[in-house]
Write a protein that holds these residues in place. Structure first.
Motif, short mmCIF file in Angstrom:
data_model
loop_
_atom_site.label_atom_id
_atom_site.label_comp_id
_atom_site.label_asym_id
_atom_site.label_seq_id
_atom_site.Cartn_x
_atom_site.Cartn_y
_atom_site.Cartn_z
N VAL A 104 8.62 33.52 48.56
CA VAL A 104 9.67 32.57 48.91
C VAL A 104 10.59 32.34 47.70
CG1 VAL A 104 10.15 30.19 49.61
CG2 VAL A 104 8.25 31.42 50.63
N ASN A 105 11.90 32.41 47.95
CA ASN A 105 12.95 32.20 46.93
C ASN A 105 13.09 33.36 45.96
OD1 ASN A 105 13.26 29.73 48.13
ND2 ASN A 105 12.22 28.58 46.54
N GLN A 106 12.44 34.48 46.21
CA GLN A 106 12.61 35.65 45.34
C GLN A 106 13.99 36.24 45.54
OE1 GLN A 106 9.53 38.64 45.66
NE2 GLN A 106 10.86 40.27 44.94
N ILE A 107 14.67 36.62 44.44
CA ILE A 107 15.97 37.27 44.53
C ILE A 107 15.76 38.70 45.05
CG2 ILE A 107 18.01 38.04 43.28
CD1 ILE A 107 17.72 35.01 43.48
N VAL A 108 16.38 39.01 46.19
CA VAL A 108 16.17 40.32 46.80
C VAL A 108 17.41 41.20 46.78
CG1 VAL A 108 14.27 39.57 48.27
CG2 VAL A 108 16.62 39.36 49.10
N VAL A 109 18.59 40.59 46.68
CA VAL A 109 19.80 41.40 46.70
C VAL A 109 20.90 40.67 45.93
CG1 VAL A 109 20.71 40.38 48.83
CG2 VAL A 109 21.37 42.71 48.22
N GLU A 110 21.79 41.45 45.32
CA GLU A 110 22.94 40.90 44.60
C GLU A 110 24.20 41.43 45.27
OE1 GLU A 110 24.81 40.65 40.06
OE2 GLU A 110 23.25 42.10 40.54
N VAL A 111 25.13 40.53 45.60
CA VAL A 111 26.36 40.93 46.27
C VAL A 111 27.56 40.45 45.47
CG1 VAL A 111 25.24 40.82 48.54
CG2 VAL A 111 26.51 38.83 47.68
N GLU A 112 28.70 41.11 45.68
CA GLU A 112 29.95 40.66 45.09
C GLU A 112 30.84 40.16 46.21
OE1 GLU A 112 33.27 42.08 41.88
OE2 GLU A 112 32.68 43.54 43.37
N THR A 113 31.22 38.89 46.13
CA THR A 113 32.11 38.30 47.10
C THR A 113 33.52 38.29 46.55
OG1 THR A 113 31.95 36.02 46.29
CG2 THR A 113 30.18 36.80 47.73
N ALA A 114 34.42 37.67 47.28
CA ALA A 114 35.79 37.54 46.78
C ALA A 114 35.86 36.60 45.59
CB ALA A 114 36.69 37.02 47.91
N LYS A 115 34.76 35.91 45.29
CA LYS A 115 34.74 34.95 44.19
C LYS A 115 33.99 35.46 42.97
CE LYS A 115 36.83 31.77 46.68
NZ LYS A 115 38.17 31.28 46.35
N ALA A 116 32.79 35.99 43.18
CA ALA A 116 31.96 36.41 42.04
C ALA A 116 30.73 37.13 42.55
CB ALA A 116 31.54 35.18 41.21
N ALA A 117 29.91 37.58 41.59
CA ALA A 117 28.63 38.17 41.94
C ALA A 117 27.64 37.06 42.25
CB ALA A 117 28.11 39.04 40.80
N VAL A 118 26.87 37.22 43.33
CA VAL A 118 25.95 36.19 43.78
C VAL A 118 24.59 36.82 44.05
CG1 VAL A 118 25.49 34.44 45.54
CG2 VAL A 118 27.85 34.93 44.86
N GLU A 119 23.52 36.18 43.55
CA GLU A 119 22.16 36.63 43.82
C GLU A 119 21.62 35.85 45.02
OE1 GLU A 119 20.34 35.89 40.04
OE2 GLU A 119 20.58 37.97 39.41
N LEU A 120 21.05 36.55 45.99
CA LEU A 120 20.58 35.92 47.21
C LEU A 120 19.05 35.86 47.23
CD1 LEU A 120 22.90 37.61 49.85
CD2 LEU A 120 23.28 35.53 48.53
N PRO A 121 18.47 34.66 47.36
CA PRO A 121 17.02 34.52 47.49
C PRO A 121 16.61 34.61 48.95
CG PRO A 121 18.00 32.36 47.26
CD PRO A 121 19.14 33.36 47.21
N ILE A 122 15.40 35.04 49.21
CA ILE A 122 14.90 35.13 50.57
C ILE A 122 14.05 33.90 50.88
CG2 ILE A 122 12.80 36.42 50.01
CD1 ILE A 122 13.47 38.13 52.57
N PRO A 123 14.19 33.34 52.07
CA PRO A 123 13.48 32.09 52.36
C PRO A 123 12.06 32.26 52.88
CG PRO A 123 14.98 32.60 54.15
CD PRO A 123 15.17 33.67 53.12
N TRP A 124 11.55 33.50 52.96
CA TRP A 124 10.19 33.71 53.45
C TRP A 124 9.40 34.57 52.48
CZ3 TRP A 124 13.80 36.87 56.51
CH2 TRP A 124 14.62 36.08 57.32
#
Length: 442
Positions: A34-54
Motif C-alpha cells: 500500500v502506497n508504494q510508488i509504481v509509476v512516474e508520469v509527466e503531466t502538463a505541470k510536472a513529473a508526478v509519482e503515483l502510489p498504489i492504494p492496494w
C-alpha cells in the motif's frame, strides 16, 4: 480466489486530460505494498509519482515509457488476493457475494496522495478442472513482435524501437551483438546506412533538410506552456514598462545580512529582495495582484500574494508558487526560494504548487540578460522581469561612479492596470531595491 483490480491514471492536477509515462517501477509478478510508488508520469505541470492504494501482486503492466495515456485509462492490473483465499459461505464483503459465485463490484477510493481514481474490483469466474487459463492481452496494444533470434542471441530493445525497426526493415540482431539495449538512434542510423549508395556513379544529391532535423512531439510541459502563453498574449492587452535601478545599497545590505544569525544556512540572493519588494509594493497597488473574471464580469482583488517564480527546467518553463509570500519575512522568503528552485530543477514540483498564482517574477538575470518583455501568466495581472546586476557608470551626487545596476521590466494587463498604477508599482519596486530602508515606511 484471485481478486483483480486495475490501477487507473488519476487526474493529478486541475484539468488534466492525459499524461506521458516516464517510468514504470514494477513488472508482472512483482509484489506491491500500500502506497508504494509504481509509476512516474509527466503531466502538463510536472513529473508526478503515483502510489498504489492496494497491496498484492502485479499481473499486467498495460503501459510503457514514452506512451501518452488518457486520464481514467488502466496502467496496471493487480491481484489483491494472490494467496487465492476464498471468502466463507457467510462472507458478504464487497469482494464477493454471499455464495462466492457471482462477481461483485467495489468502489475503490484512493488512500493517499495522487492515488488512482475510483476503480472497479471484479472477481474472475472460477475455472473448472482442465479448463485452460485465459490469457489477458491489453486492448490498446497489439501483442509484441517476437524478437529476432540469431544464433541463440535475442537483441534487447523496447517495443517502440522494435516497431520502428520492423517498419524500416532493420535487423535488430545485427545491431548489438554485445548485449546492450538497442536505441531508436541505432535503428535510424542503420536504416540510413542501408539506403546510402556505396559507390555512386553520379554526383550525389544534397542531403535533404529532413536528414539534419530532429522532430519531438509537442506534449507535457512544453505543450501546456505554449497554450498558456498564446492564450495570454491574445487575451490580455499587454503593456510593458522598463526601469533602470542603482541597487548598490541593496547589494551592500545583502553582504551584511549574510553574516546575520537569522540567515545562517540560508542562501540570500538578490531575487529574495525582489520578492520582498514585490509583496510590499503590491499592497500599495492591489490592482497588479488582481485577476479578471470574464465569465462573472468581475475583477477579483486578493488580500494575499501567491508569488510565482518562473524557473527553467530540463522539461521546460514552470512557474511554482510561494503561498502567502506577503506574510513571510526576508529570511523565510530566501529559504522558500531556495527550496522552490531546487525542486523545480529536479522536475519534482507538485502540480498543486503551480496553481493559483497572483503575480510572477521571472529572473532573466541568471542568464546574463538585462531585461525583456515577459508574457503575463493566465489568470494574473502582472509579471516582473528581474535582469542581471552589472557594474556600470552612474551619476551619484553629481559625480560619475561605478555602481551595481539592474534593469526591471513590468508587463501588465491593461484591462486591470492603468498606466499610472503600473508605473507606480514599478517605481515602488525600484525604490525598495535602491534603498531597502524604505521598507519600514510601507
Amino acid at each position: 480466489m484471485p481478486d483483480y483490480r486495475q490501477f487507473l491514471l488519476a487526474d493529478t492536477a486541475e484539468g488534466l486530460t492525459e499524461a506521458e509515462i516516464l517510468n514504470c517501477h514494477v513488472k508482472p509478478g512483482d509484489e506491491v505494498t500500500v502506497n508504494q510508488i509504481v509509476v512516474e508520469v509527466e503531466t502538463a505541470k510536472a513529473a508526478v509519482e503515483l502510489p498504489i492504494p492496494w497491496a498484492g501482486r502485479v499481473t499486467e503492466v498495460l503501459v510503457e515509457p514514452g506512451q501518452t495515456v488518457e486520464v481514467g485509462a488502466p496502467i496496471l492490473t493487480v491481484d489483491v488476493d494472490p494467496t487465492g483465499a476464498t471468502p466463507g459461505a457467510g462472507d458478504t464483503s464487497t469482494n464477493g457475494s454471499a455464495n462466492g459465485s457471482e462477481p461483485a463490484e467495489e468502489e475503490m477510493k484512493p488512500l493517499v496522495g495522487y492515488g488512482a481514481k475510483a476503480a472497479i474490483a471484479r472477481r474472475r469466474p472460477r475455472r473448472t478442472a482442465g479448463e485452460p487459463r485465459p490469457v489477458s492481452i491489453p486492448a490498446q496494444a497489439p501483442p509484441p513482435e517476437p524478437a529476432p533470434v540469431r544464433g541463440g542471441y535475442v537483441p534487447l530493445a523496447k517495443p517502440p524501437v522494435r516497431k520502428l525497426a520492423k517498419e524500416l526493415g532493420v535487423d535488430l540482431a545485427a545491431l548489438a551483438a554485445d548485449g546492450r539495449v538497442i536505441t531508436r538512434e541505432d535503428v535510424e542510423r542503420a536504416a540510413s546506412a542501408s539506403v546510402a549508395p556505396s559507390a555512386p556513379s553520379v554526383r550525389p544529391e544534397p542531403t535533404p533538410a529532413g536528414a539534419r532535423e530532429r522532430r519531438v512531439p509537442i506534449r507535457g510541459v512544453r505543450k501546456a506552456t505554449a497554450q498558456a502563453m498564446v492564450q495570454s498574449a491574445f487575451t490580455a492587452p499587454h503593456v510593458t514598462e522598463f526601469l533602470t535601478v542603482d541597487v548598490t545599497p541593496m547589494m551592500e545590505l545583502r553582504e551584511r545580512l549574510k553574516k546575520h544569525p537569522d540567515f545562517a544556512g540560508v542562501k540570500l540572493t538578490p531575487l529574495a529582495f525582489a520578492a520582498k519588494a514585490v509583496c510590499l509594493a503590491a499592497k500599495r497597488t492591489p490592482d497588479v495582484n488582481a485577476s479578471w473574471d470574464e465569465e462573472a464580469g468581475e475583477i477579483v482583488y486578493k488580500d494575499y500574494v501567491h508569488l510565482g517564480i518562473a524557473a527553467a527546467t530540463p522539461r521546460g518553463l514552470v512557474v511554482p508558487k510561494i503561498r502567502d509570500a506577503d506574510a513571510m519575512s526576508l529570511p523565510e522568503l530566501a529559504a522558500a526560494l531556495e527550496r522552490l528552485t531546487a525542486t523545480a530543477r529536479e522536475g519534482r514540483t507538485p502540480p498543486a504548487d503551480m496553481l493559483g498564482g497572483t503575480i510572477t517574477i521571472t529572473n532573466v538575470g541568471v542568464f546574463g540578460v538585462d531585461t525583456g518583455t515577459p508574457i503575463i501568466n493566465p489568470g494574473e495581472a502582472a509579471i516582473l522581469a528581474f535582469g542581471a546586476i552589472r557594474d556600470m557608470p552612474w551619476v551619484v551626487d553629481g559625480q560619475l561612479a561605478v555602481r551595481k545596476v539592474l534593469q526591471l521590466a513590468l508587463s501588465f494587463d491593461h484591462r486591470l492596470v492603468d498606466g499610472q498604477q503600473g508605473s507606480r508599482f514599478l517605481a515602488d519596486v525600484g525604490a525598495l531595491l535602491a534603498d531597502p530602508a524604505l521598507a519600514i515606511t510601507y
